[in-house]
Design a protein around this motif. Structure first.
Motif, PDB file in Angstrom:
ATOM      1  N   SER A 263       0.833  -1.208   0.000  1.00  0.00           N
ATOM      2  CA  SER A 263       0.000   0.000   0.000  1.00  0.00           C
ATOM      3  C   SER A 263       0.865   1.254   0.000  1.00  0.00           C
ATOM      4  N   VAL A 264       1.901   1.242   0.842  1.00  0.00           N
ATOM      5  CA  VAL A 264       2.801   2.403   0.892  1.00  0.00           C
ATOM      6  C   VAL A 264       3.517   2.579  -0.446  1.00  0.00           C
ATOM      7  N   ARG A 265       3.952   1.456  -1.035  1.00  0.00           N
ATOM      8  CA  ARG A 265       4.632   1.540  -2.331  1.00  0.00           C
ATOM      9  C   ARG A 265       3.705   2.105  -3.396  1.00  0.00           C
ATOM     10  N   GLU A 266       2.449   1.669  -3.402  1.00  0.00           N
ATOM     11  CA  GLU A 266       1.476   2.170  -4.374  1.00  0.00           C
ATOM     12  C   GLU A 266       1.262   3.670  -4.203  1.00  0.00           C
ATOM     13  N   LEU A 267       1.138   4.115  -2.941  1.00  0.00           N
ATOM     14  CA  LEU A 267       0.953   5.544  -2.691  1.00  0.00           C
ATOM     15  C   LEU A 267       2.186   6.339  -3.119  1.00  0.00           C
ATOM     16  N   PHE A 268       3.365   5.786  -2.842  1.00  0.00           N
ATOM     17  CA  PHE A 268       4.599   6.501  -3.176  1.00  0.00           C
ATOM     18  C   PHE A 268       4.752   6.678  -4.680  1.00  0.00           C
ATOM     19  N   PHE A 269       4.624   5.572  -5.417  1.00  0.00           N
ATOM     20  CA  PHE A 269       4.796   5.676  -6.862  1.00  0.00           C
ATOM     21  C   PHE A 269       3.666   6.474  -7.508  1.00  0.00           C
ATOM     22  N   GLY A 270       2.464   6.409  -6.926  1.00  0.00           N
ATOM     23  CA  GLY A 270       1.377   7.239  -7.437  1.00  0.00           C
ATOM     24  C   GLY A 270       1.689   8.717  -7.279  1.00  0.00           C
ATOM     25  N   ALA A 271       2.277   9.072  -6.109  1.00  0.00           N
ATOM     26  CA  ALA A 271       2.643  10.477  -5.895  1.00  0.00           C
ATOM     27  C   ALA A 271       3.729  10.911  -6.858  1.00  0.00           C
ATOM     28  N   VAL A 272       4.720  10.026  -7.109  1.00  0.00           N
ATOM     29  CA  VAL A 272       5.786  10.357  -8.053  1.00  0.00           C
ATOM     30  C   VAL A 272       5.220  10.581  -9.447  1.00  0.00           C
ATOM     31  N   ASP A 273       4.282   9.728  -9.853  1.00  0.00           N
ATOM     32  CA  ASP A 273       3.675   9.875 -11.184  1.00  0.00           C
ATOM     33  C   ASP A 273       2.913  11.192 -11.298  1.00  0.00           C
ATOM     34  N   LYS A 274       2.221  11.557 -10.236  1.00  0.00           N
ATOM     35  CA  LYS A 274       1.492  12.828 -10.251  1.00  0.00           C
ATOM     36  C   LYS A 274       2.459  14.008 -10.395  1.00  0.00           C
ATOM     37  N   ILE A 275       3.583  13.940  -9.687  1.00  0.00           N
ATOM     38  CA  ILE A 275       4.578  15.006  -9.795  1.00  0.00           C
ATOM     39  C   ILE A 275       5.132  15.068 -11.215  1.00  0.00           C
ATOM     40  N   GLY A 335      -3.824   3.333 -13.715  1.00  0.00           N
ATOM     41  CA  GLY A 335      -4.379   4.653 -14.007  1.00  0.00           C
ATOM     42  C   GLY A 335      -3.314   5.602 -14.531  1.00  0.00           C
ATOM     43  N   THR A 336      -2.101   5.511 -13.950  1.00  0.00           N
ATOM     44  CA  THR A 336      -1.000   6.357 -14.427  1.00  0.00           C
ATOM     45  C   THR A 336      -0.605   5.980 -15.852  1.00  0.00           C
ATOM     46  N   VAL A 337      -0.617   4.696 -16.154  1.00  0.00           N
ATOM     47  CA  VAL A 337      -0.314   4.253 -17.515  1.00  0.00           C
ATOM     48  C   VAL A 337      -1.323   4.841 -18.500  1.00  0.00           C
ATOM     49  N   LYS A 338      -2.599   4.791 -18.143  1.00  0.00           N
ATOM     50  CA  LYS A 338      -3.633   5.342 -19.012  1.00  0.00           C
ATOM     51  C   LYS A 338      -3.402   6.829 -19.259  1.00  0.00           C
ATOM     52  N   SER A 339      -2.958   7.533 -18.205  1.00  0.00           N
ATOM     53  CA  SER A 339      -2.690   8.961 -18.348  1.00  0.00           C
ATOM     54  C   SER A 339      -1.544   9.199 -19.330  1.00  0.00           C
ATOM     55  N   HIS A 340      -0.474   8.389 -19.218  1.00  0.00           N
ATOM     56  CA  HIS A 340       0.642   8.530 -20.145  1.00  0.00           C
ATOM     57  C   HIS A 340       0.217   8.204 -21.577  1.00  0.00           C
ATOM     58  N   VAL A 341      -0.578   7.156 -21.738  1.00  0.00           N
ATOM     59  CA  VAL A 341      -1.056   6.788 -23.076  1.00  0.00           C
ATOM     60  C   VAL A 341      -1.863   7.933 -23.684  1.00  0.00           C
ATOM     61  N   LYS A 342      -2.695   8.552 -22.862  1.00  0.00           N
ATOM     62  CA  LYS A 342      -3.503   9.685 -23.355  1.00  0.00           C
ATOM     63  C   LYS A 342      -2.604  10.820 -23.826  1.00  0.00           C
TER      64      LYS A 342
END
Length: 364
Positions: A263-275, A335-342
């Motif tokens: 869970s922590v890893r998912e939150l961390f990488f999600g935050a990095v992707d948002k940045i 979700g981050t992958v979808k954002s990059h694809v878009k």
């Protein structure tokens, strides 16, 4: 076998010398676990006769002394034999627990516990059950015999067995100690399961403890052999149940830690992707990027500038990887992958993945 024959001979010799038929403990000669009790009875009978023997009866007194010494030697040999056998079984129990300690999950622990009890600890059958409120439910049976002999158990899997106040299993909820049922015919056991279906004449049961709660039971016996369980069986099962409880508790904590880590890893990488997305949006605004696809109608006419992460995603898109496969490869969320694809589609002016891949290959 040698000790059994010596015990038979000592019993016959002593009763013949005393000229009386003594009331001895019932011994099953295949596994005479009450041998010590029988030797003690014979010894005390000889001592009582010796006390009543007159001083003039020297031959009789010597004969009784010889019998007493022989019985004491036999008692010591039985003790050494039982101690050695118990030590060997406890060592095998430790080996079984060591193997269980290396299993990856609580599920695999539960699935293998009964097998280790049977293969290493000297039992013929073992059943693992879970405790729920004032009842217990059988889950897994391992039988050393033919698998067809265990067909009766399938009807009892996950069936609720009530915990009556006098049942040996109910006593363990408070005492947290194993119970030895020497004769099921004279004990307050749950007869439909244990006697009628399982045909157990004698069994040992031990609790499985997690924290402050009894979460399950381990039942073992020697069916279909005529042998009954004894104190050594109780001690071996107790050692196994105690060790298994600690291993299971450790595995439960490890699984919880892994879940929290993921869970922590998912939150961390999600935050990095948002940045990354915020930085990319700022860079695009600064460059005044304009989409030329609407004007040309055939995709971008100049090299497309992608971020490092978008380039990684595009490389995997070209191989035909799905969004989930790309997420697993790059350790990011789908979700981050979808954002990059878009973003990639927008930069290439493509209407779908296939068109973007085609134009990317053309540019290369």
């Amino acid at each position: 076998m040698e000790l059994v024959e010596r015990l038979r001979a000592a019993s016959e010799r002593t009763q013949s010398a005393l000229g009386a038929q003594l009331t001895l403990p019932a011994v099953e000669w295949d596994v005479p676990w009450r041998a010590a009790e029988m030797i003690s009875t014979l010894t005390h009978a000889c001592i009582d006769r010796l006390r009543r023997t007159p001083d003039s009866a020297v031959v009789e007194a010597n004969q009784l002394c010889d019998l007493i010494l022989g019985l004491q030697q036999l008692a010591m040999d039985w003790y050494l034999h039982d101690t050695a056998m118990r030590g060997q079984r406890l060592a095998d129990c430790a080996a079984g627990l060591s193997r269980l300690r290396g299993l990856p999950s609580t599920t695999s622990l539960v699935e293998n516990a009964c097998e280790e009890l049977v293969l290493r600890c000297g039992f013929h059958r073992a059943v693992l059950s879970k405790v729920e409120s004032r009842s217990w439910k059988p889950l897994i049976l391992h039988d050393r015999g033919d698998s067809t002999e265990a067909s009766w158990f399938s009807e009892w899997i996950n069936q609720r067995v009530p915990l009556s106040a006098t049942a040996p299993e109910a006593e363990m909820l408070s005492r947290r100690r194993p119970s030895l049922v020497y004769d099921t015919a004279n004990a307050p056991v749950y007869r439909p399961l244990i006697v009628a279906a399982g045909q157990s004449r004698s069994y040992v049961v031990a609790p499985l403890v997690l924290g402050d709660d009894v979460i399950g039971f381990l039942h073992t016996d020697h069916h279909p052999l005529p042998r009954r369980v004894d104190e050594a069986d109780r001690d071996v099962l107790w050692a196994f149940a105690d060790g298994f409880s600690h291993i299971y508790e450790r595995a439960t904590l490890v699984e919880r830690l892994r879940t929290q880590r993921d869970s922590v890893r998912e939150l961390f990488f999600g935050a990095v992707d948002k940045i990354d997305q915020l930085c990319e949006s700022g860079a695009e605004s600064a460059r005044g990027y304009e989409d030329t696809s609407a004007e040309s109608g055939c995709g971008a006419t100049r090299p497309v500038e992608l971020t490092d992460r978008e380039a990684e995603v595009l490389d995997l898109m070209v191989t035909g990887a799905t969004n989930q496969a790309i997420a697993d490869q790059l350790v990011i969320t789908e979700g981050t992958v979808k954002s990059h694809v878009k973003h990639i589609l927008r930069k290439y002016g493509a209407v779908n993945r296939a068109q973007a891949i085609a134009w990317a290959l053309r540019d290369r």
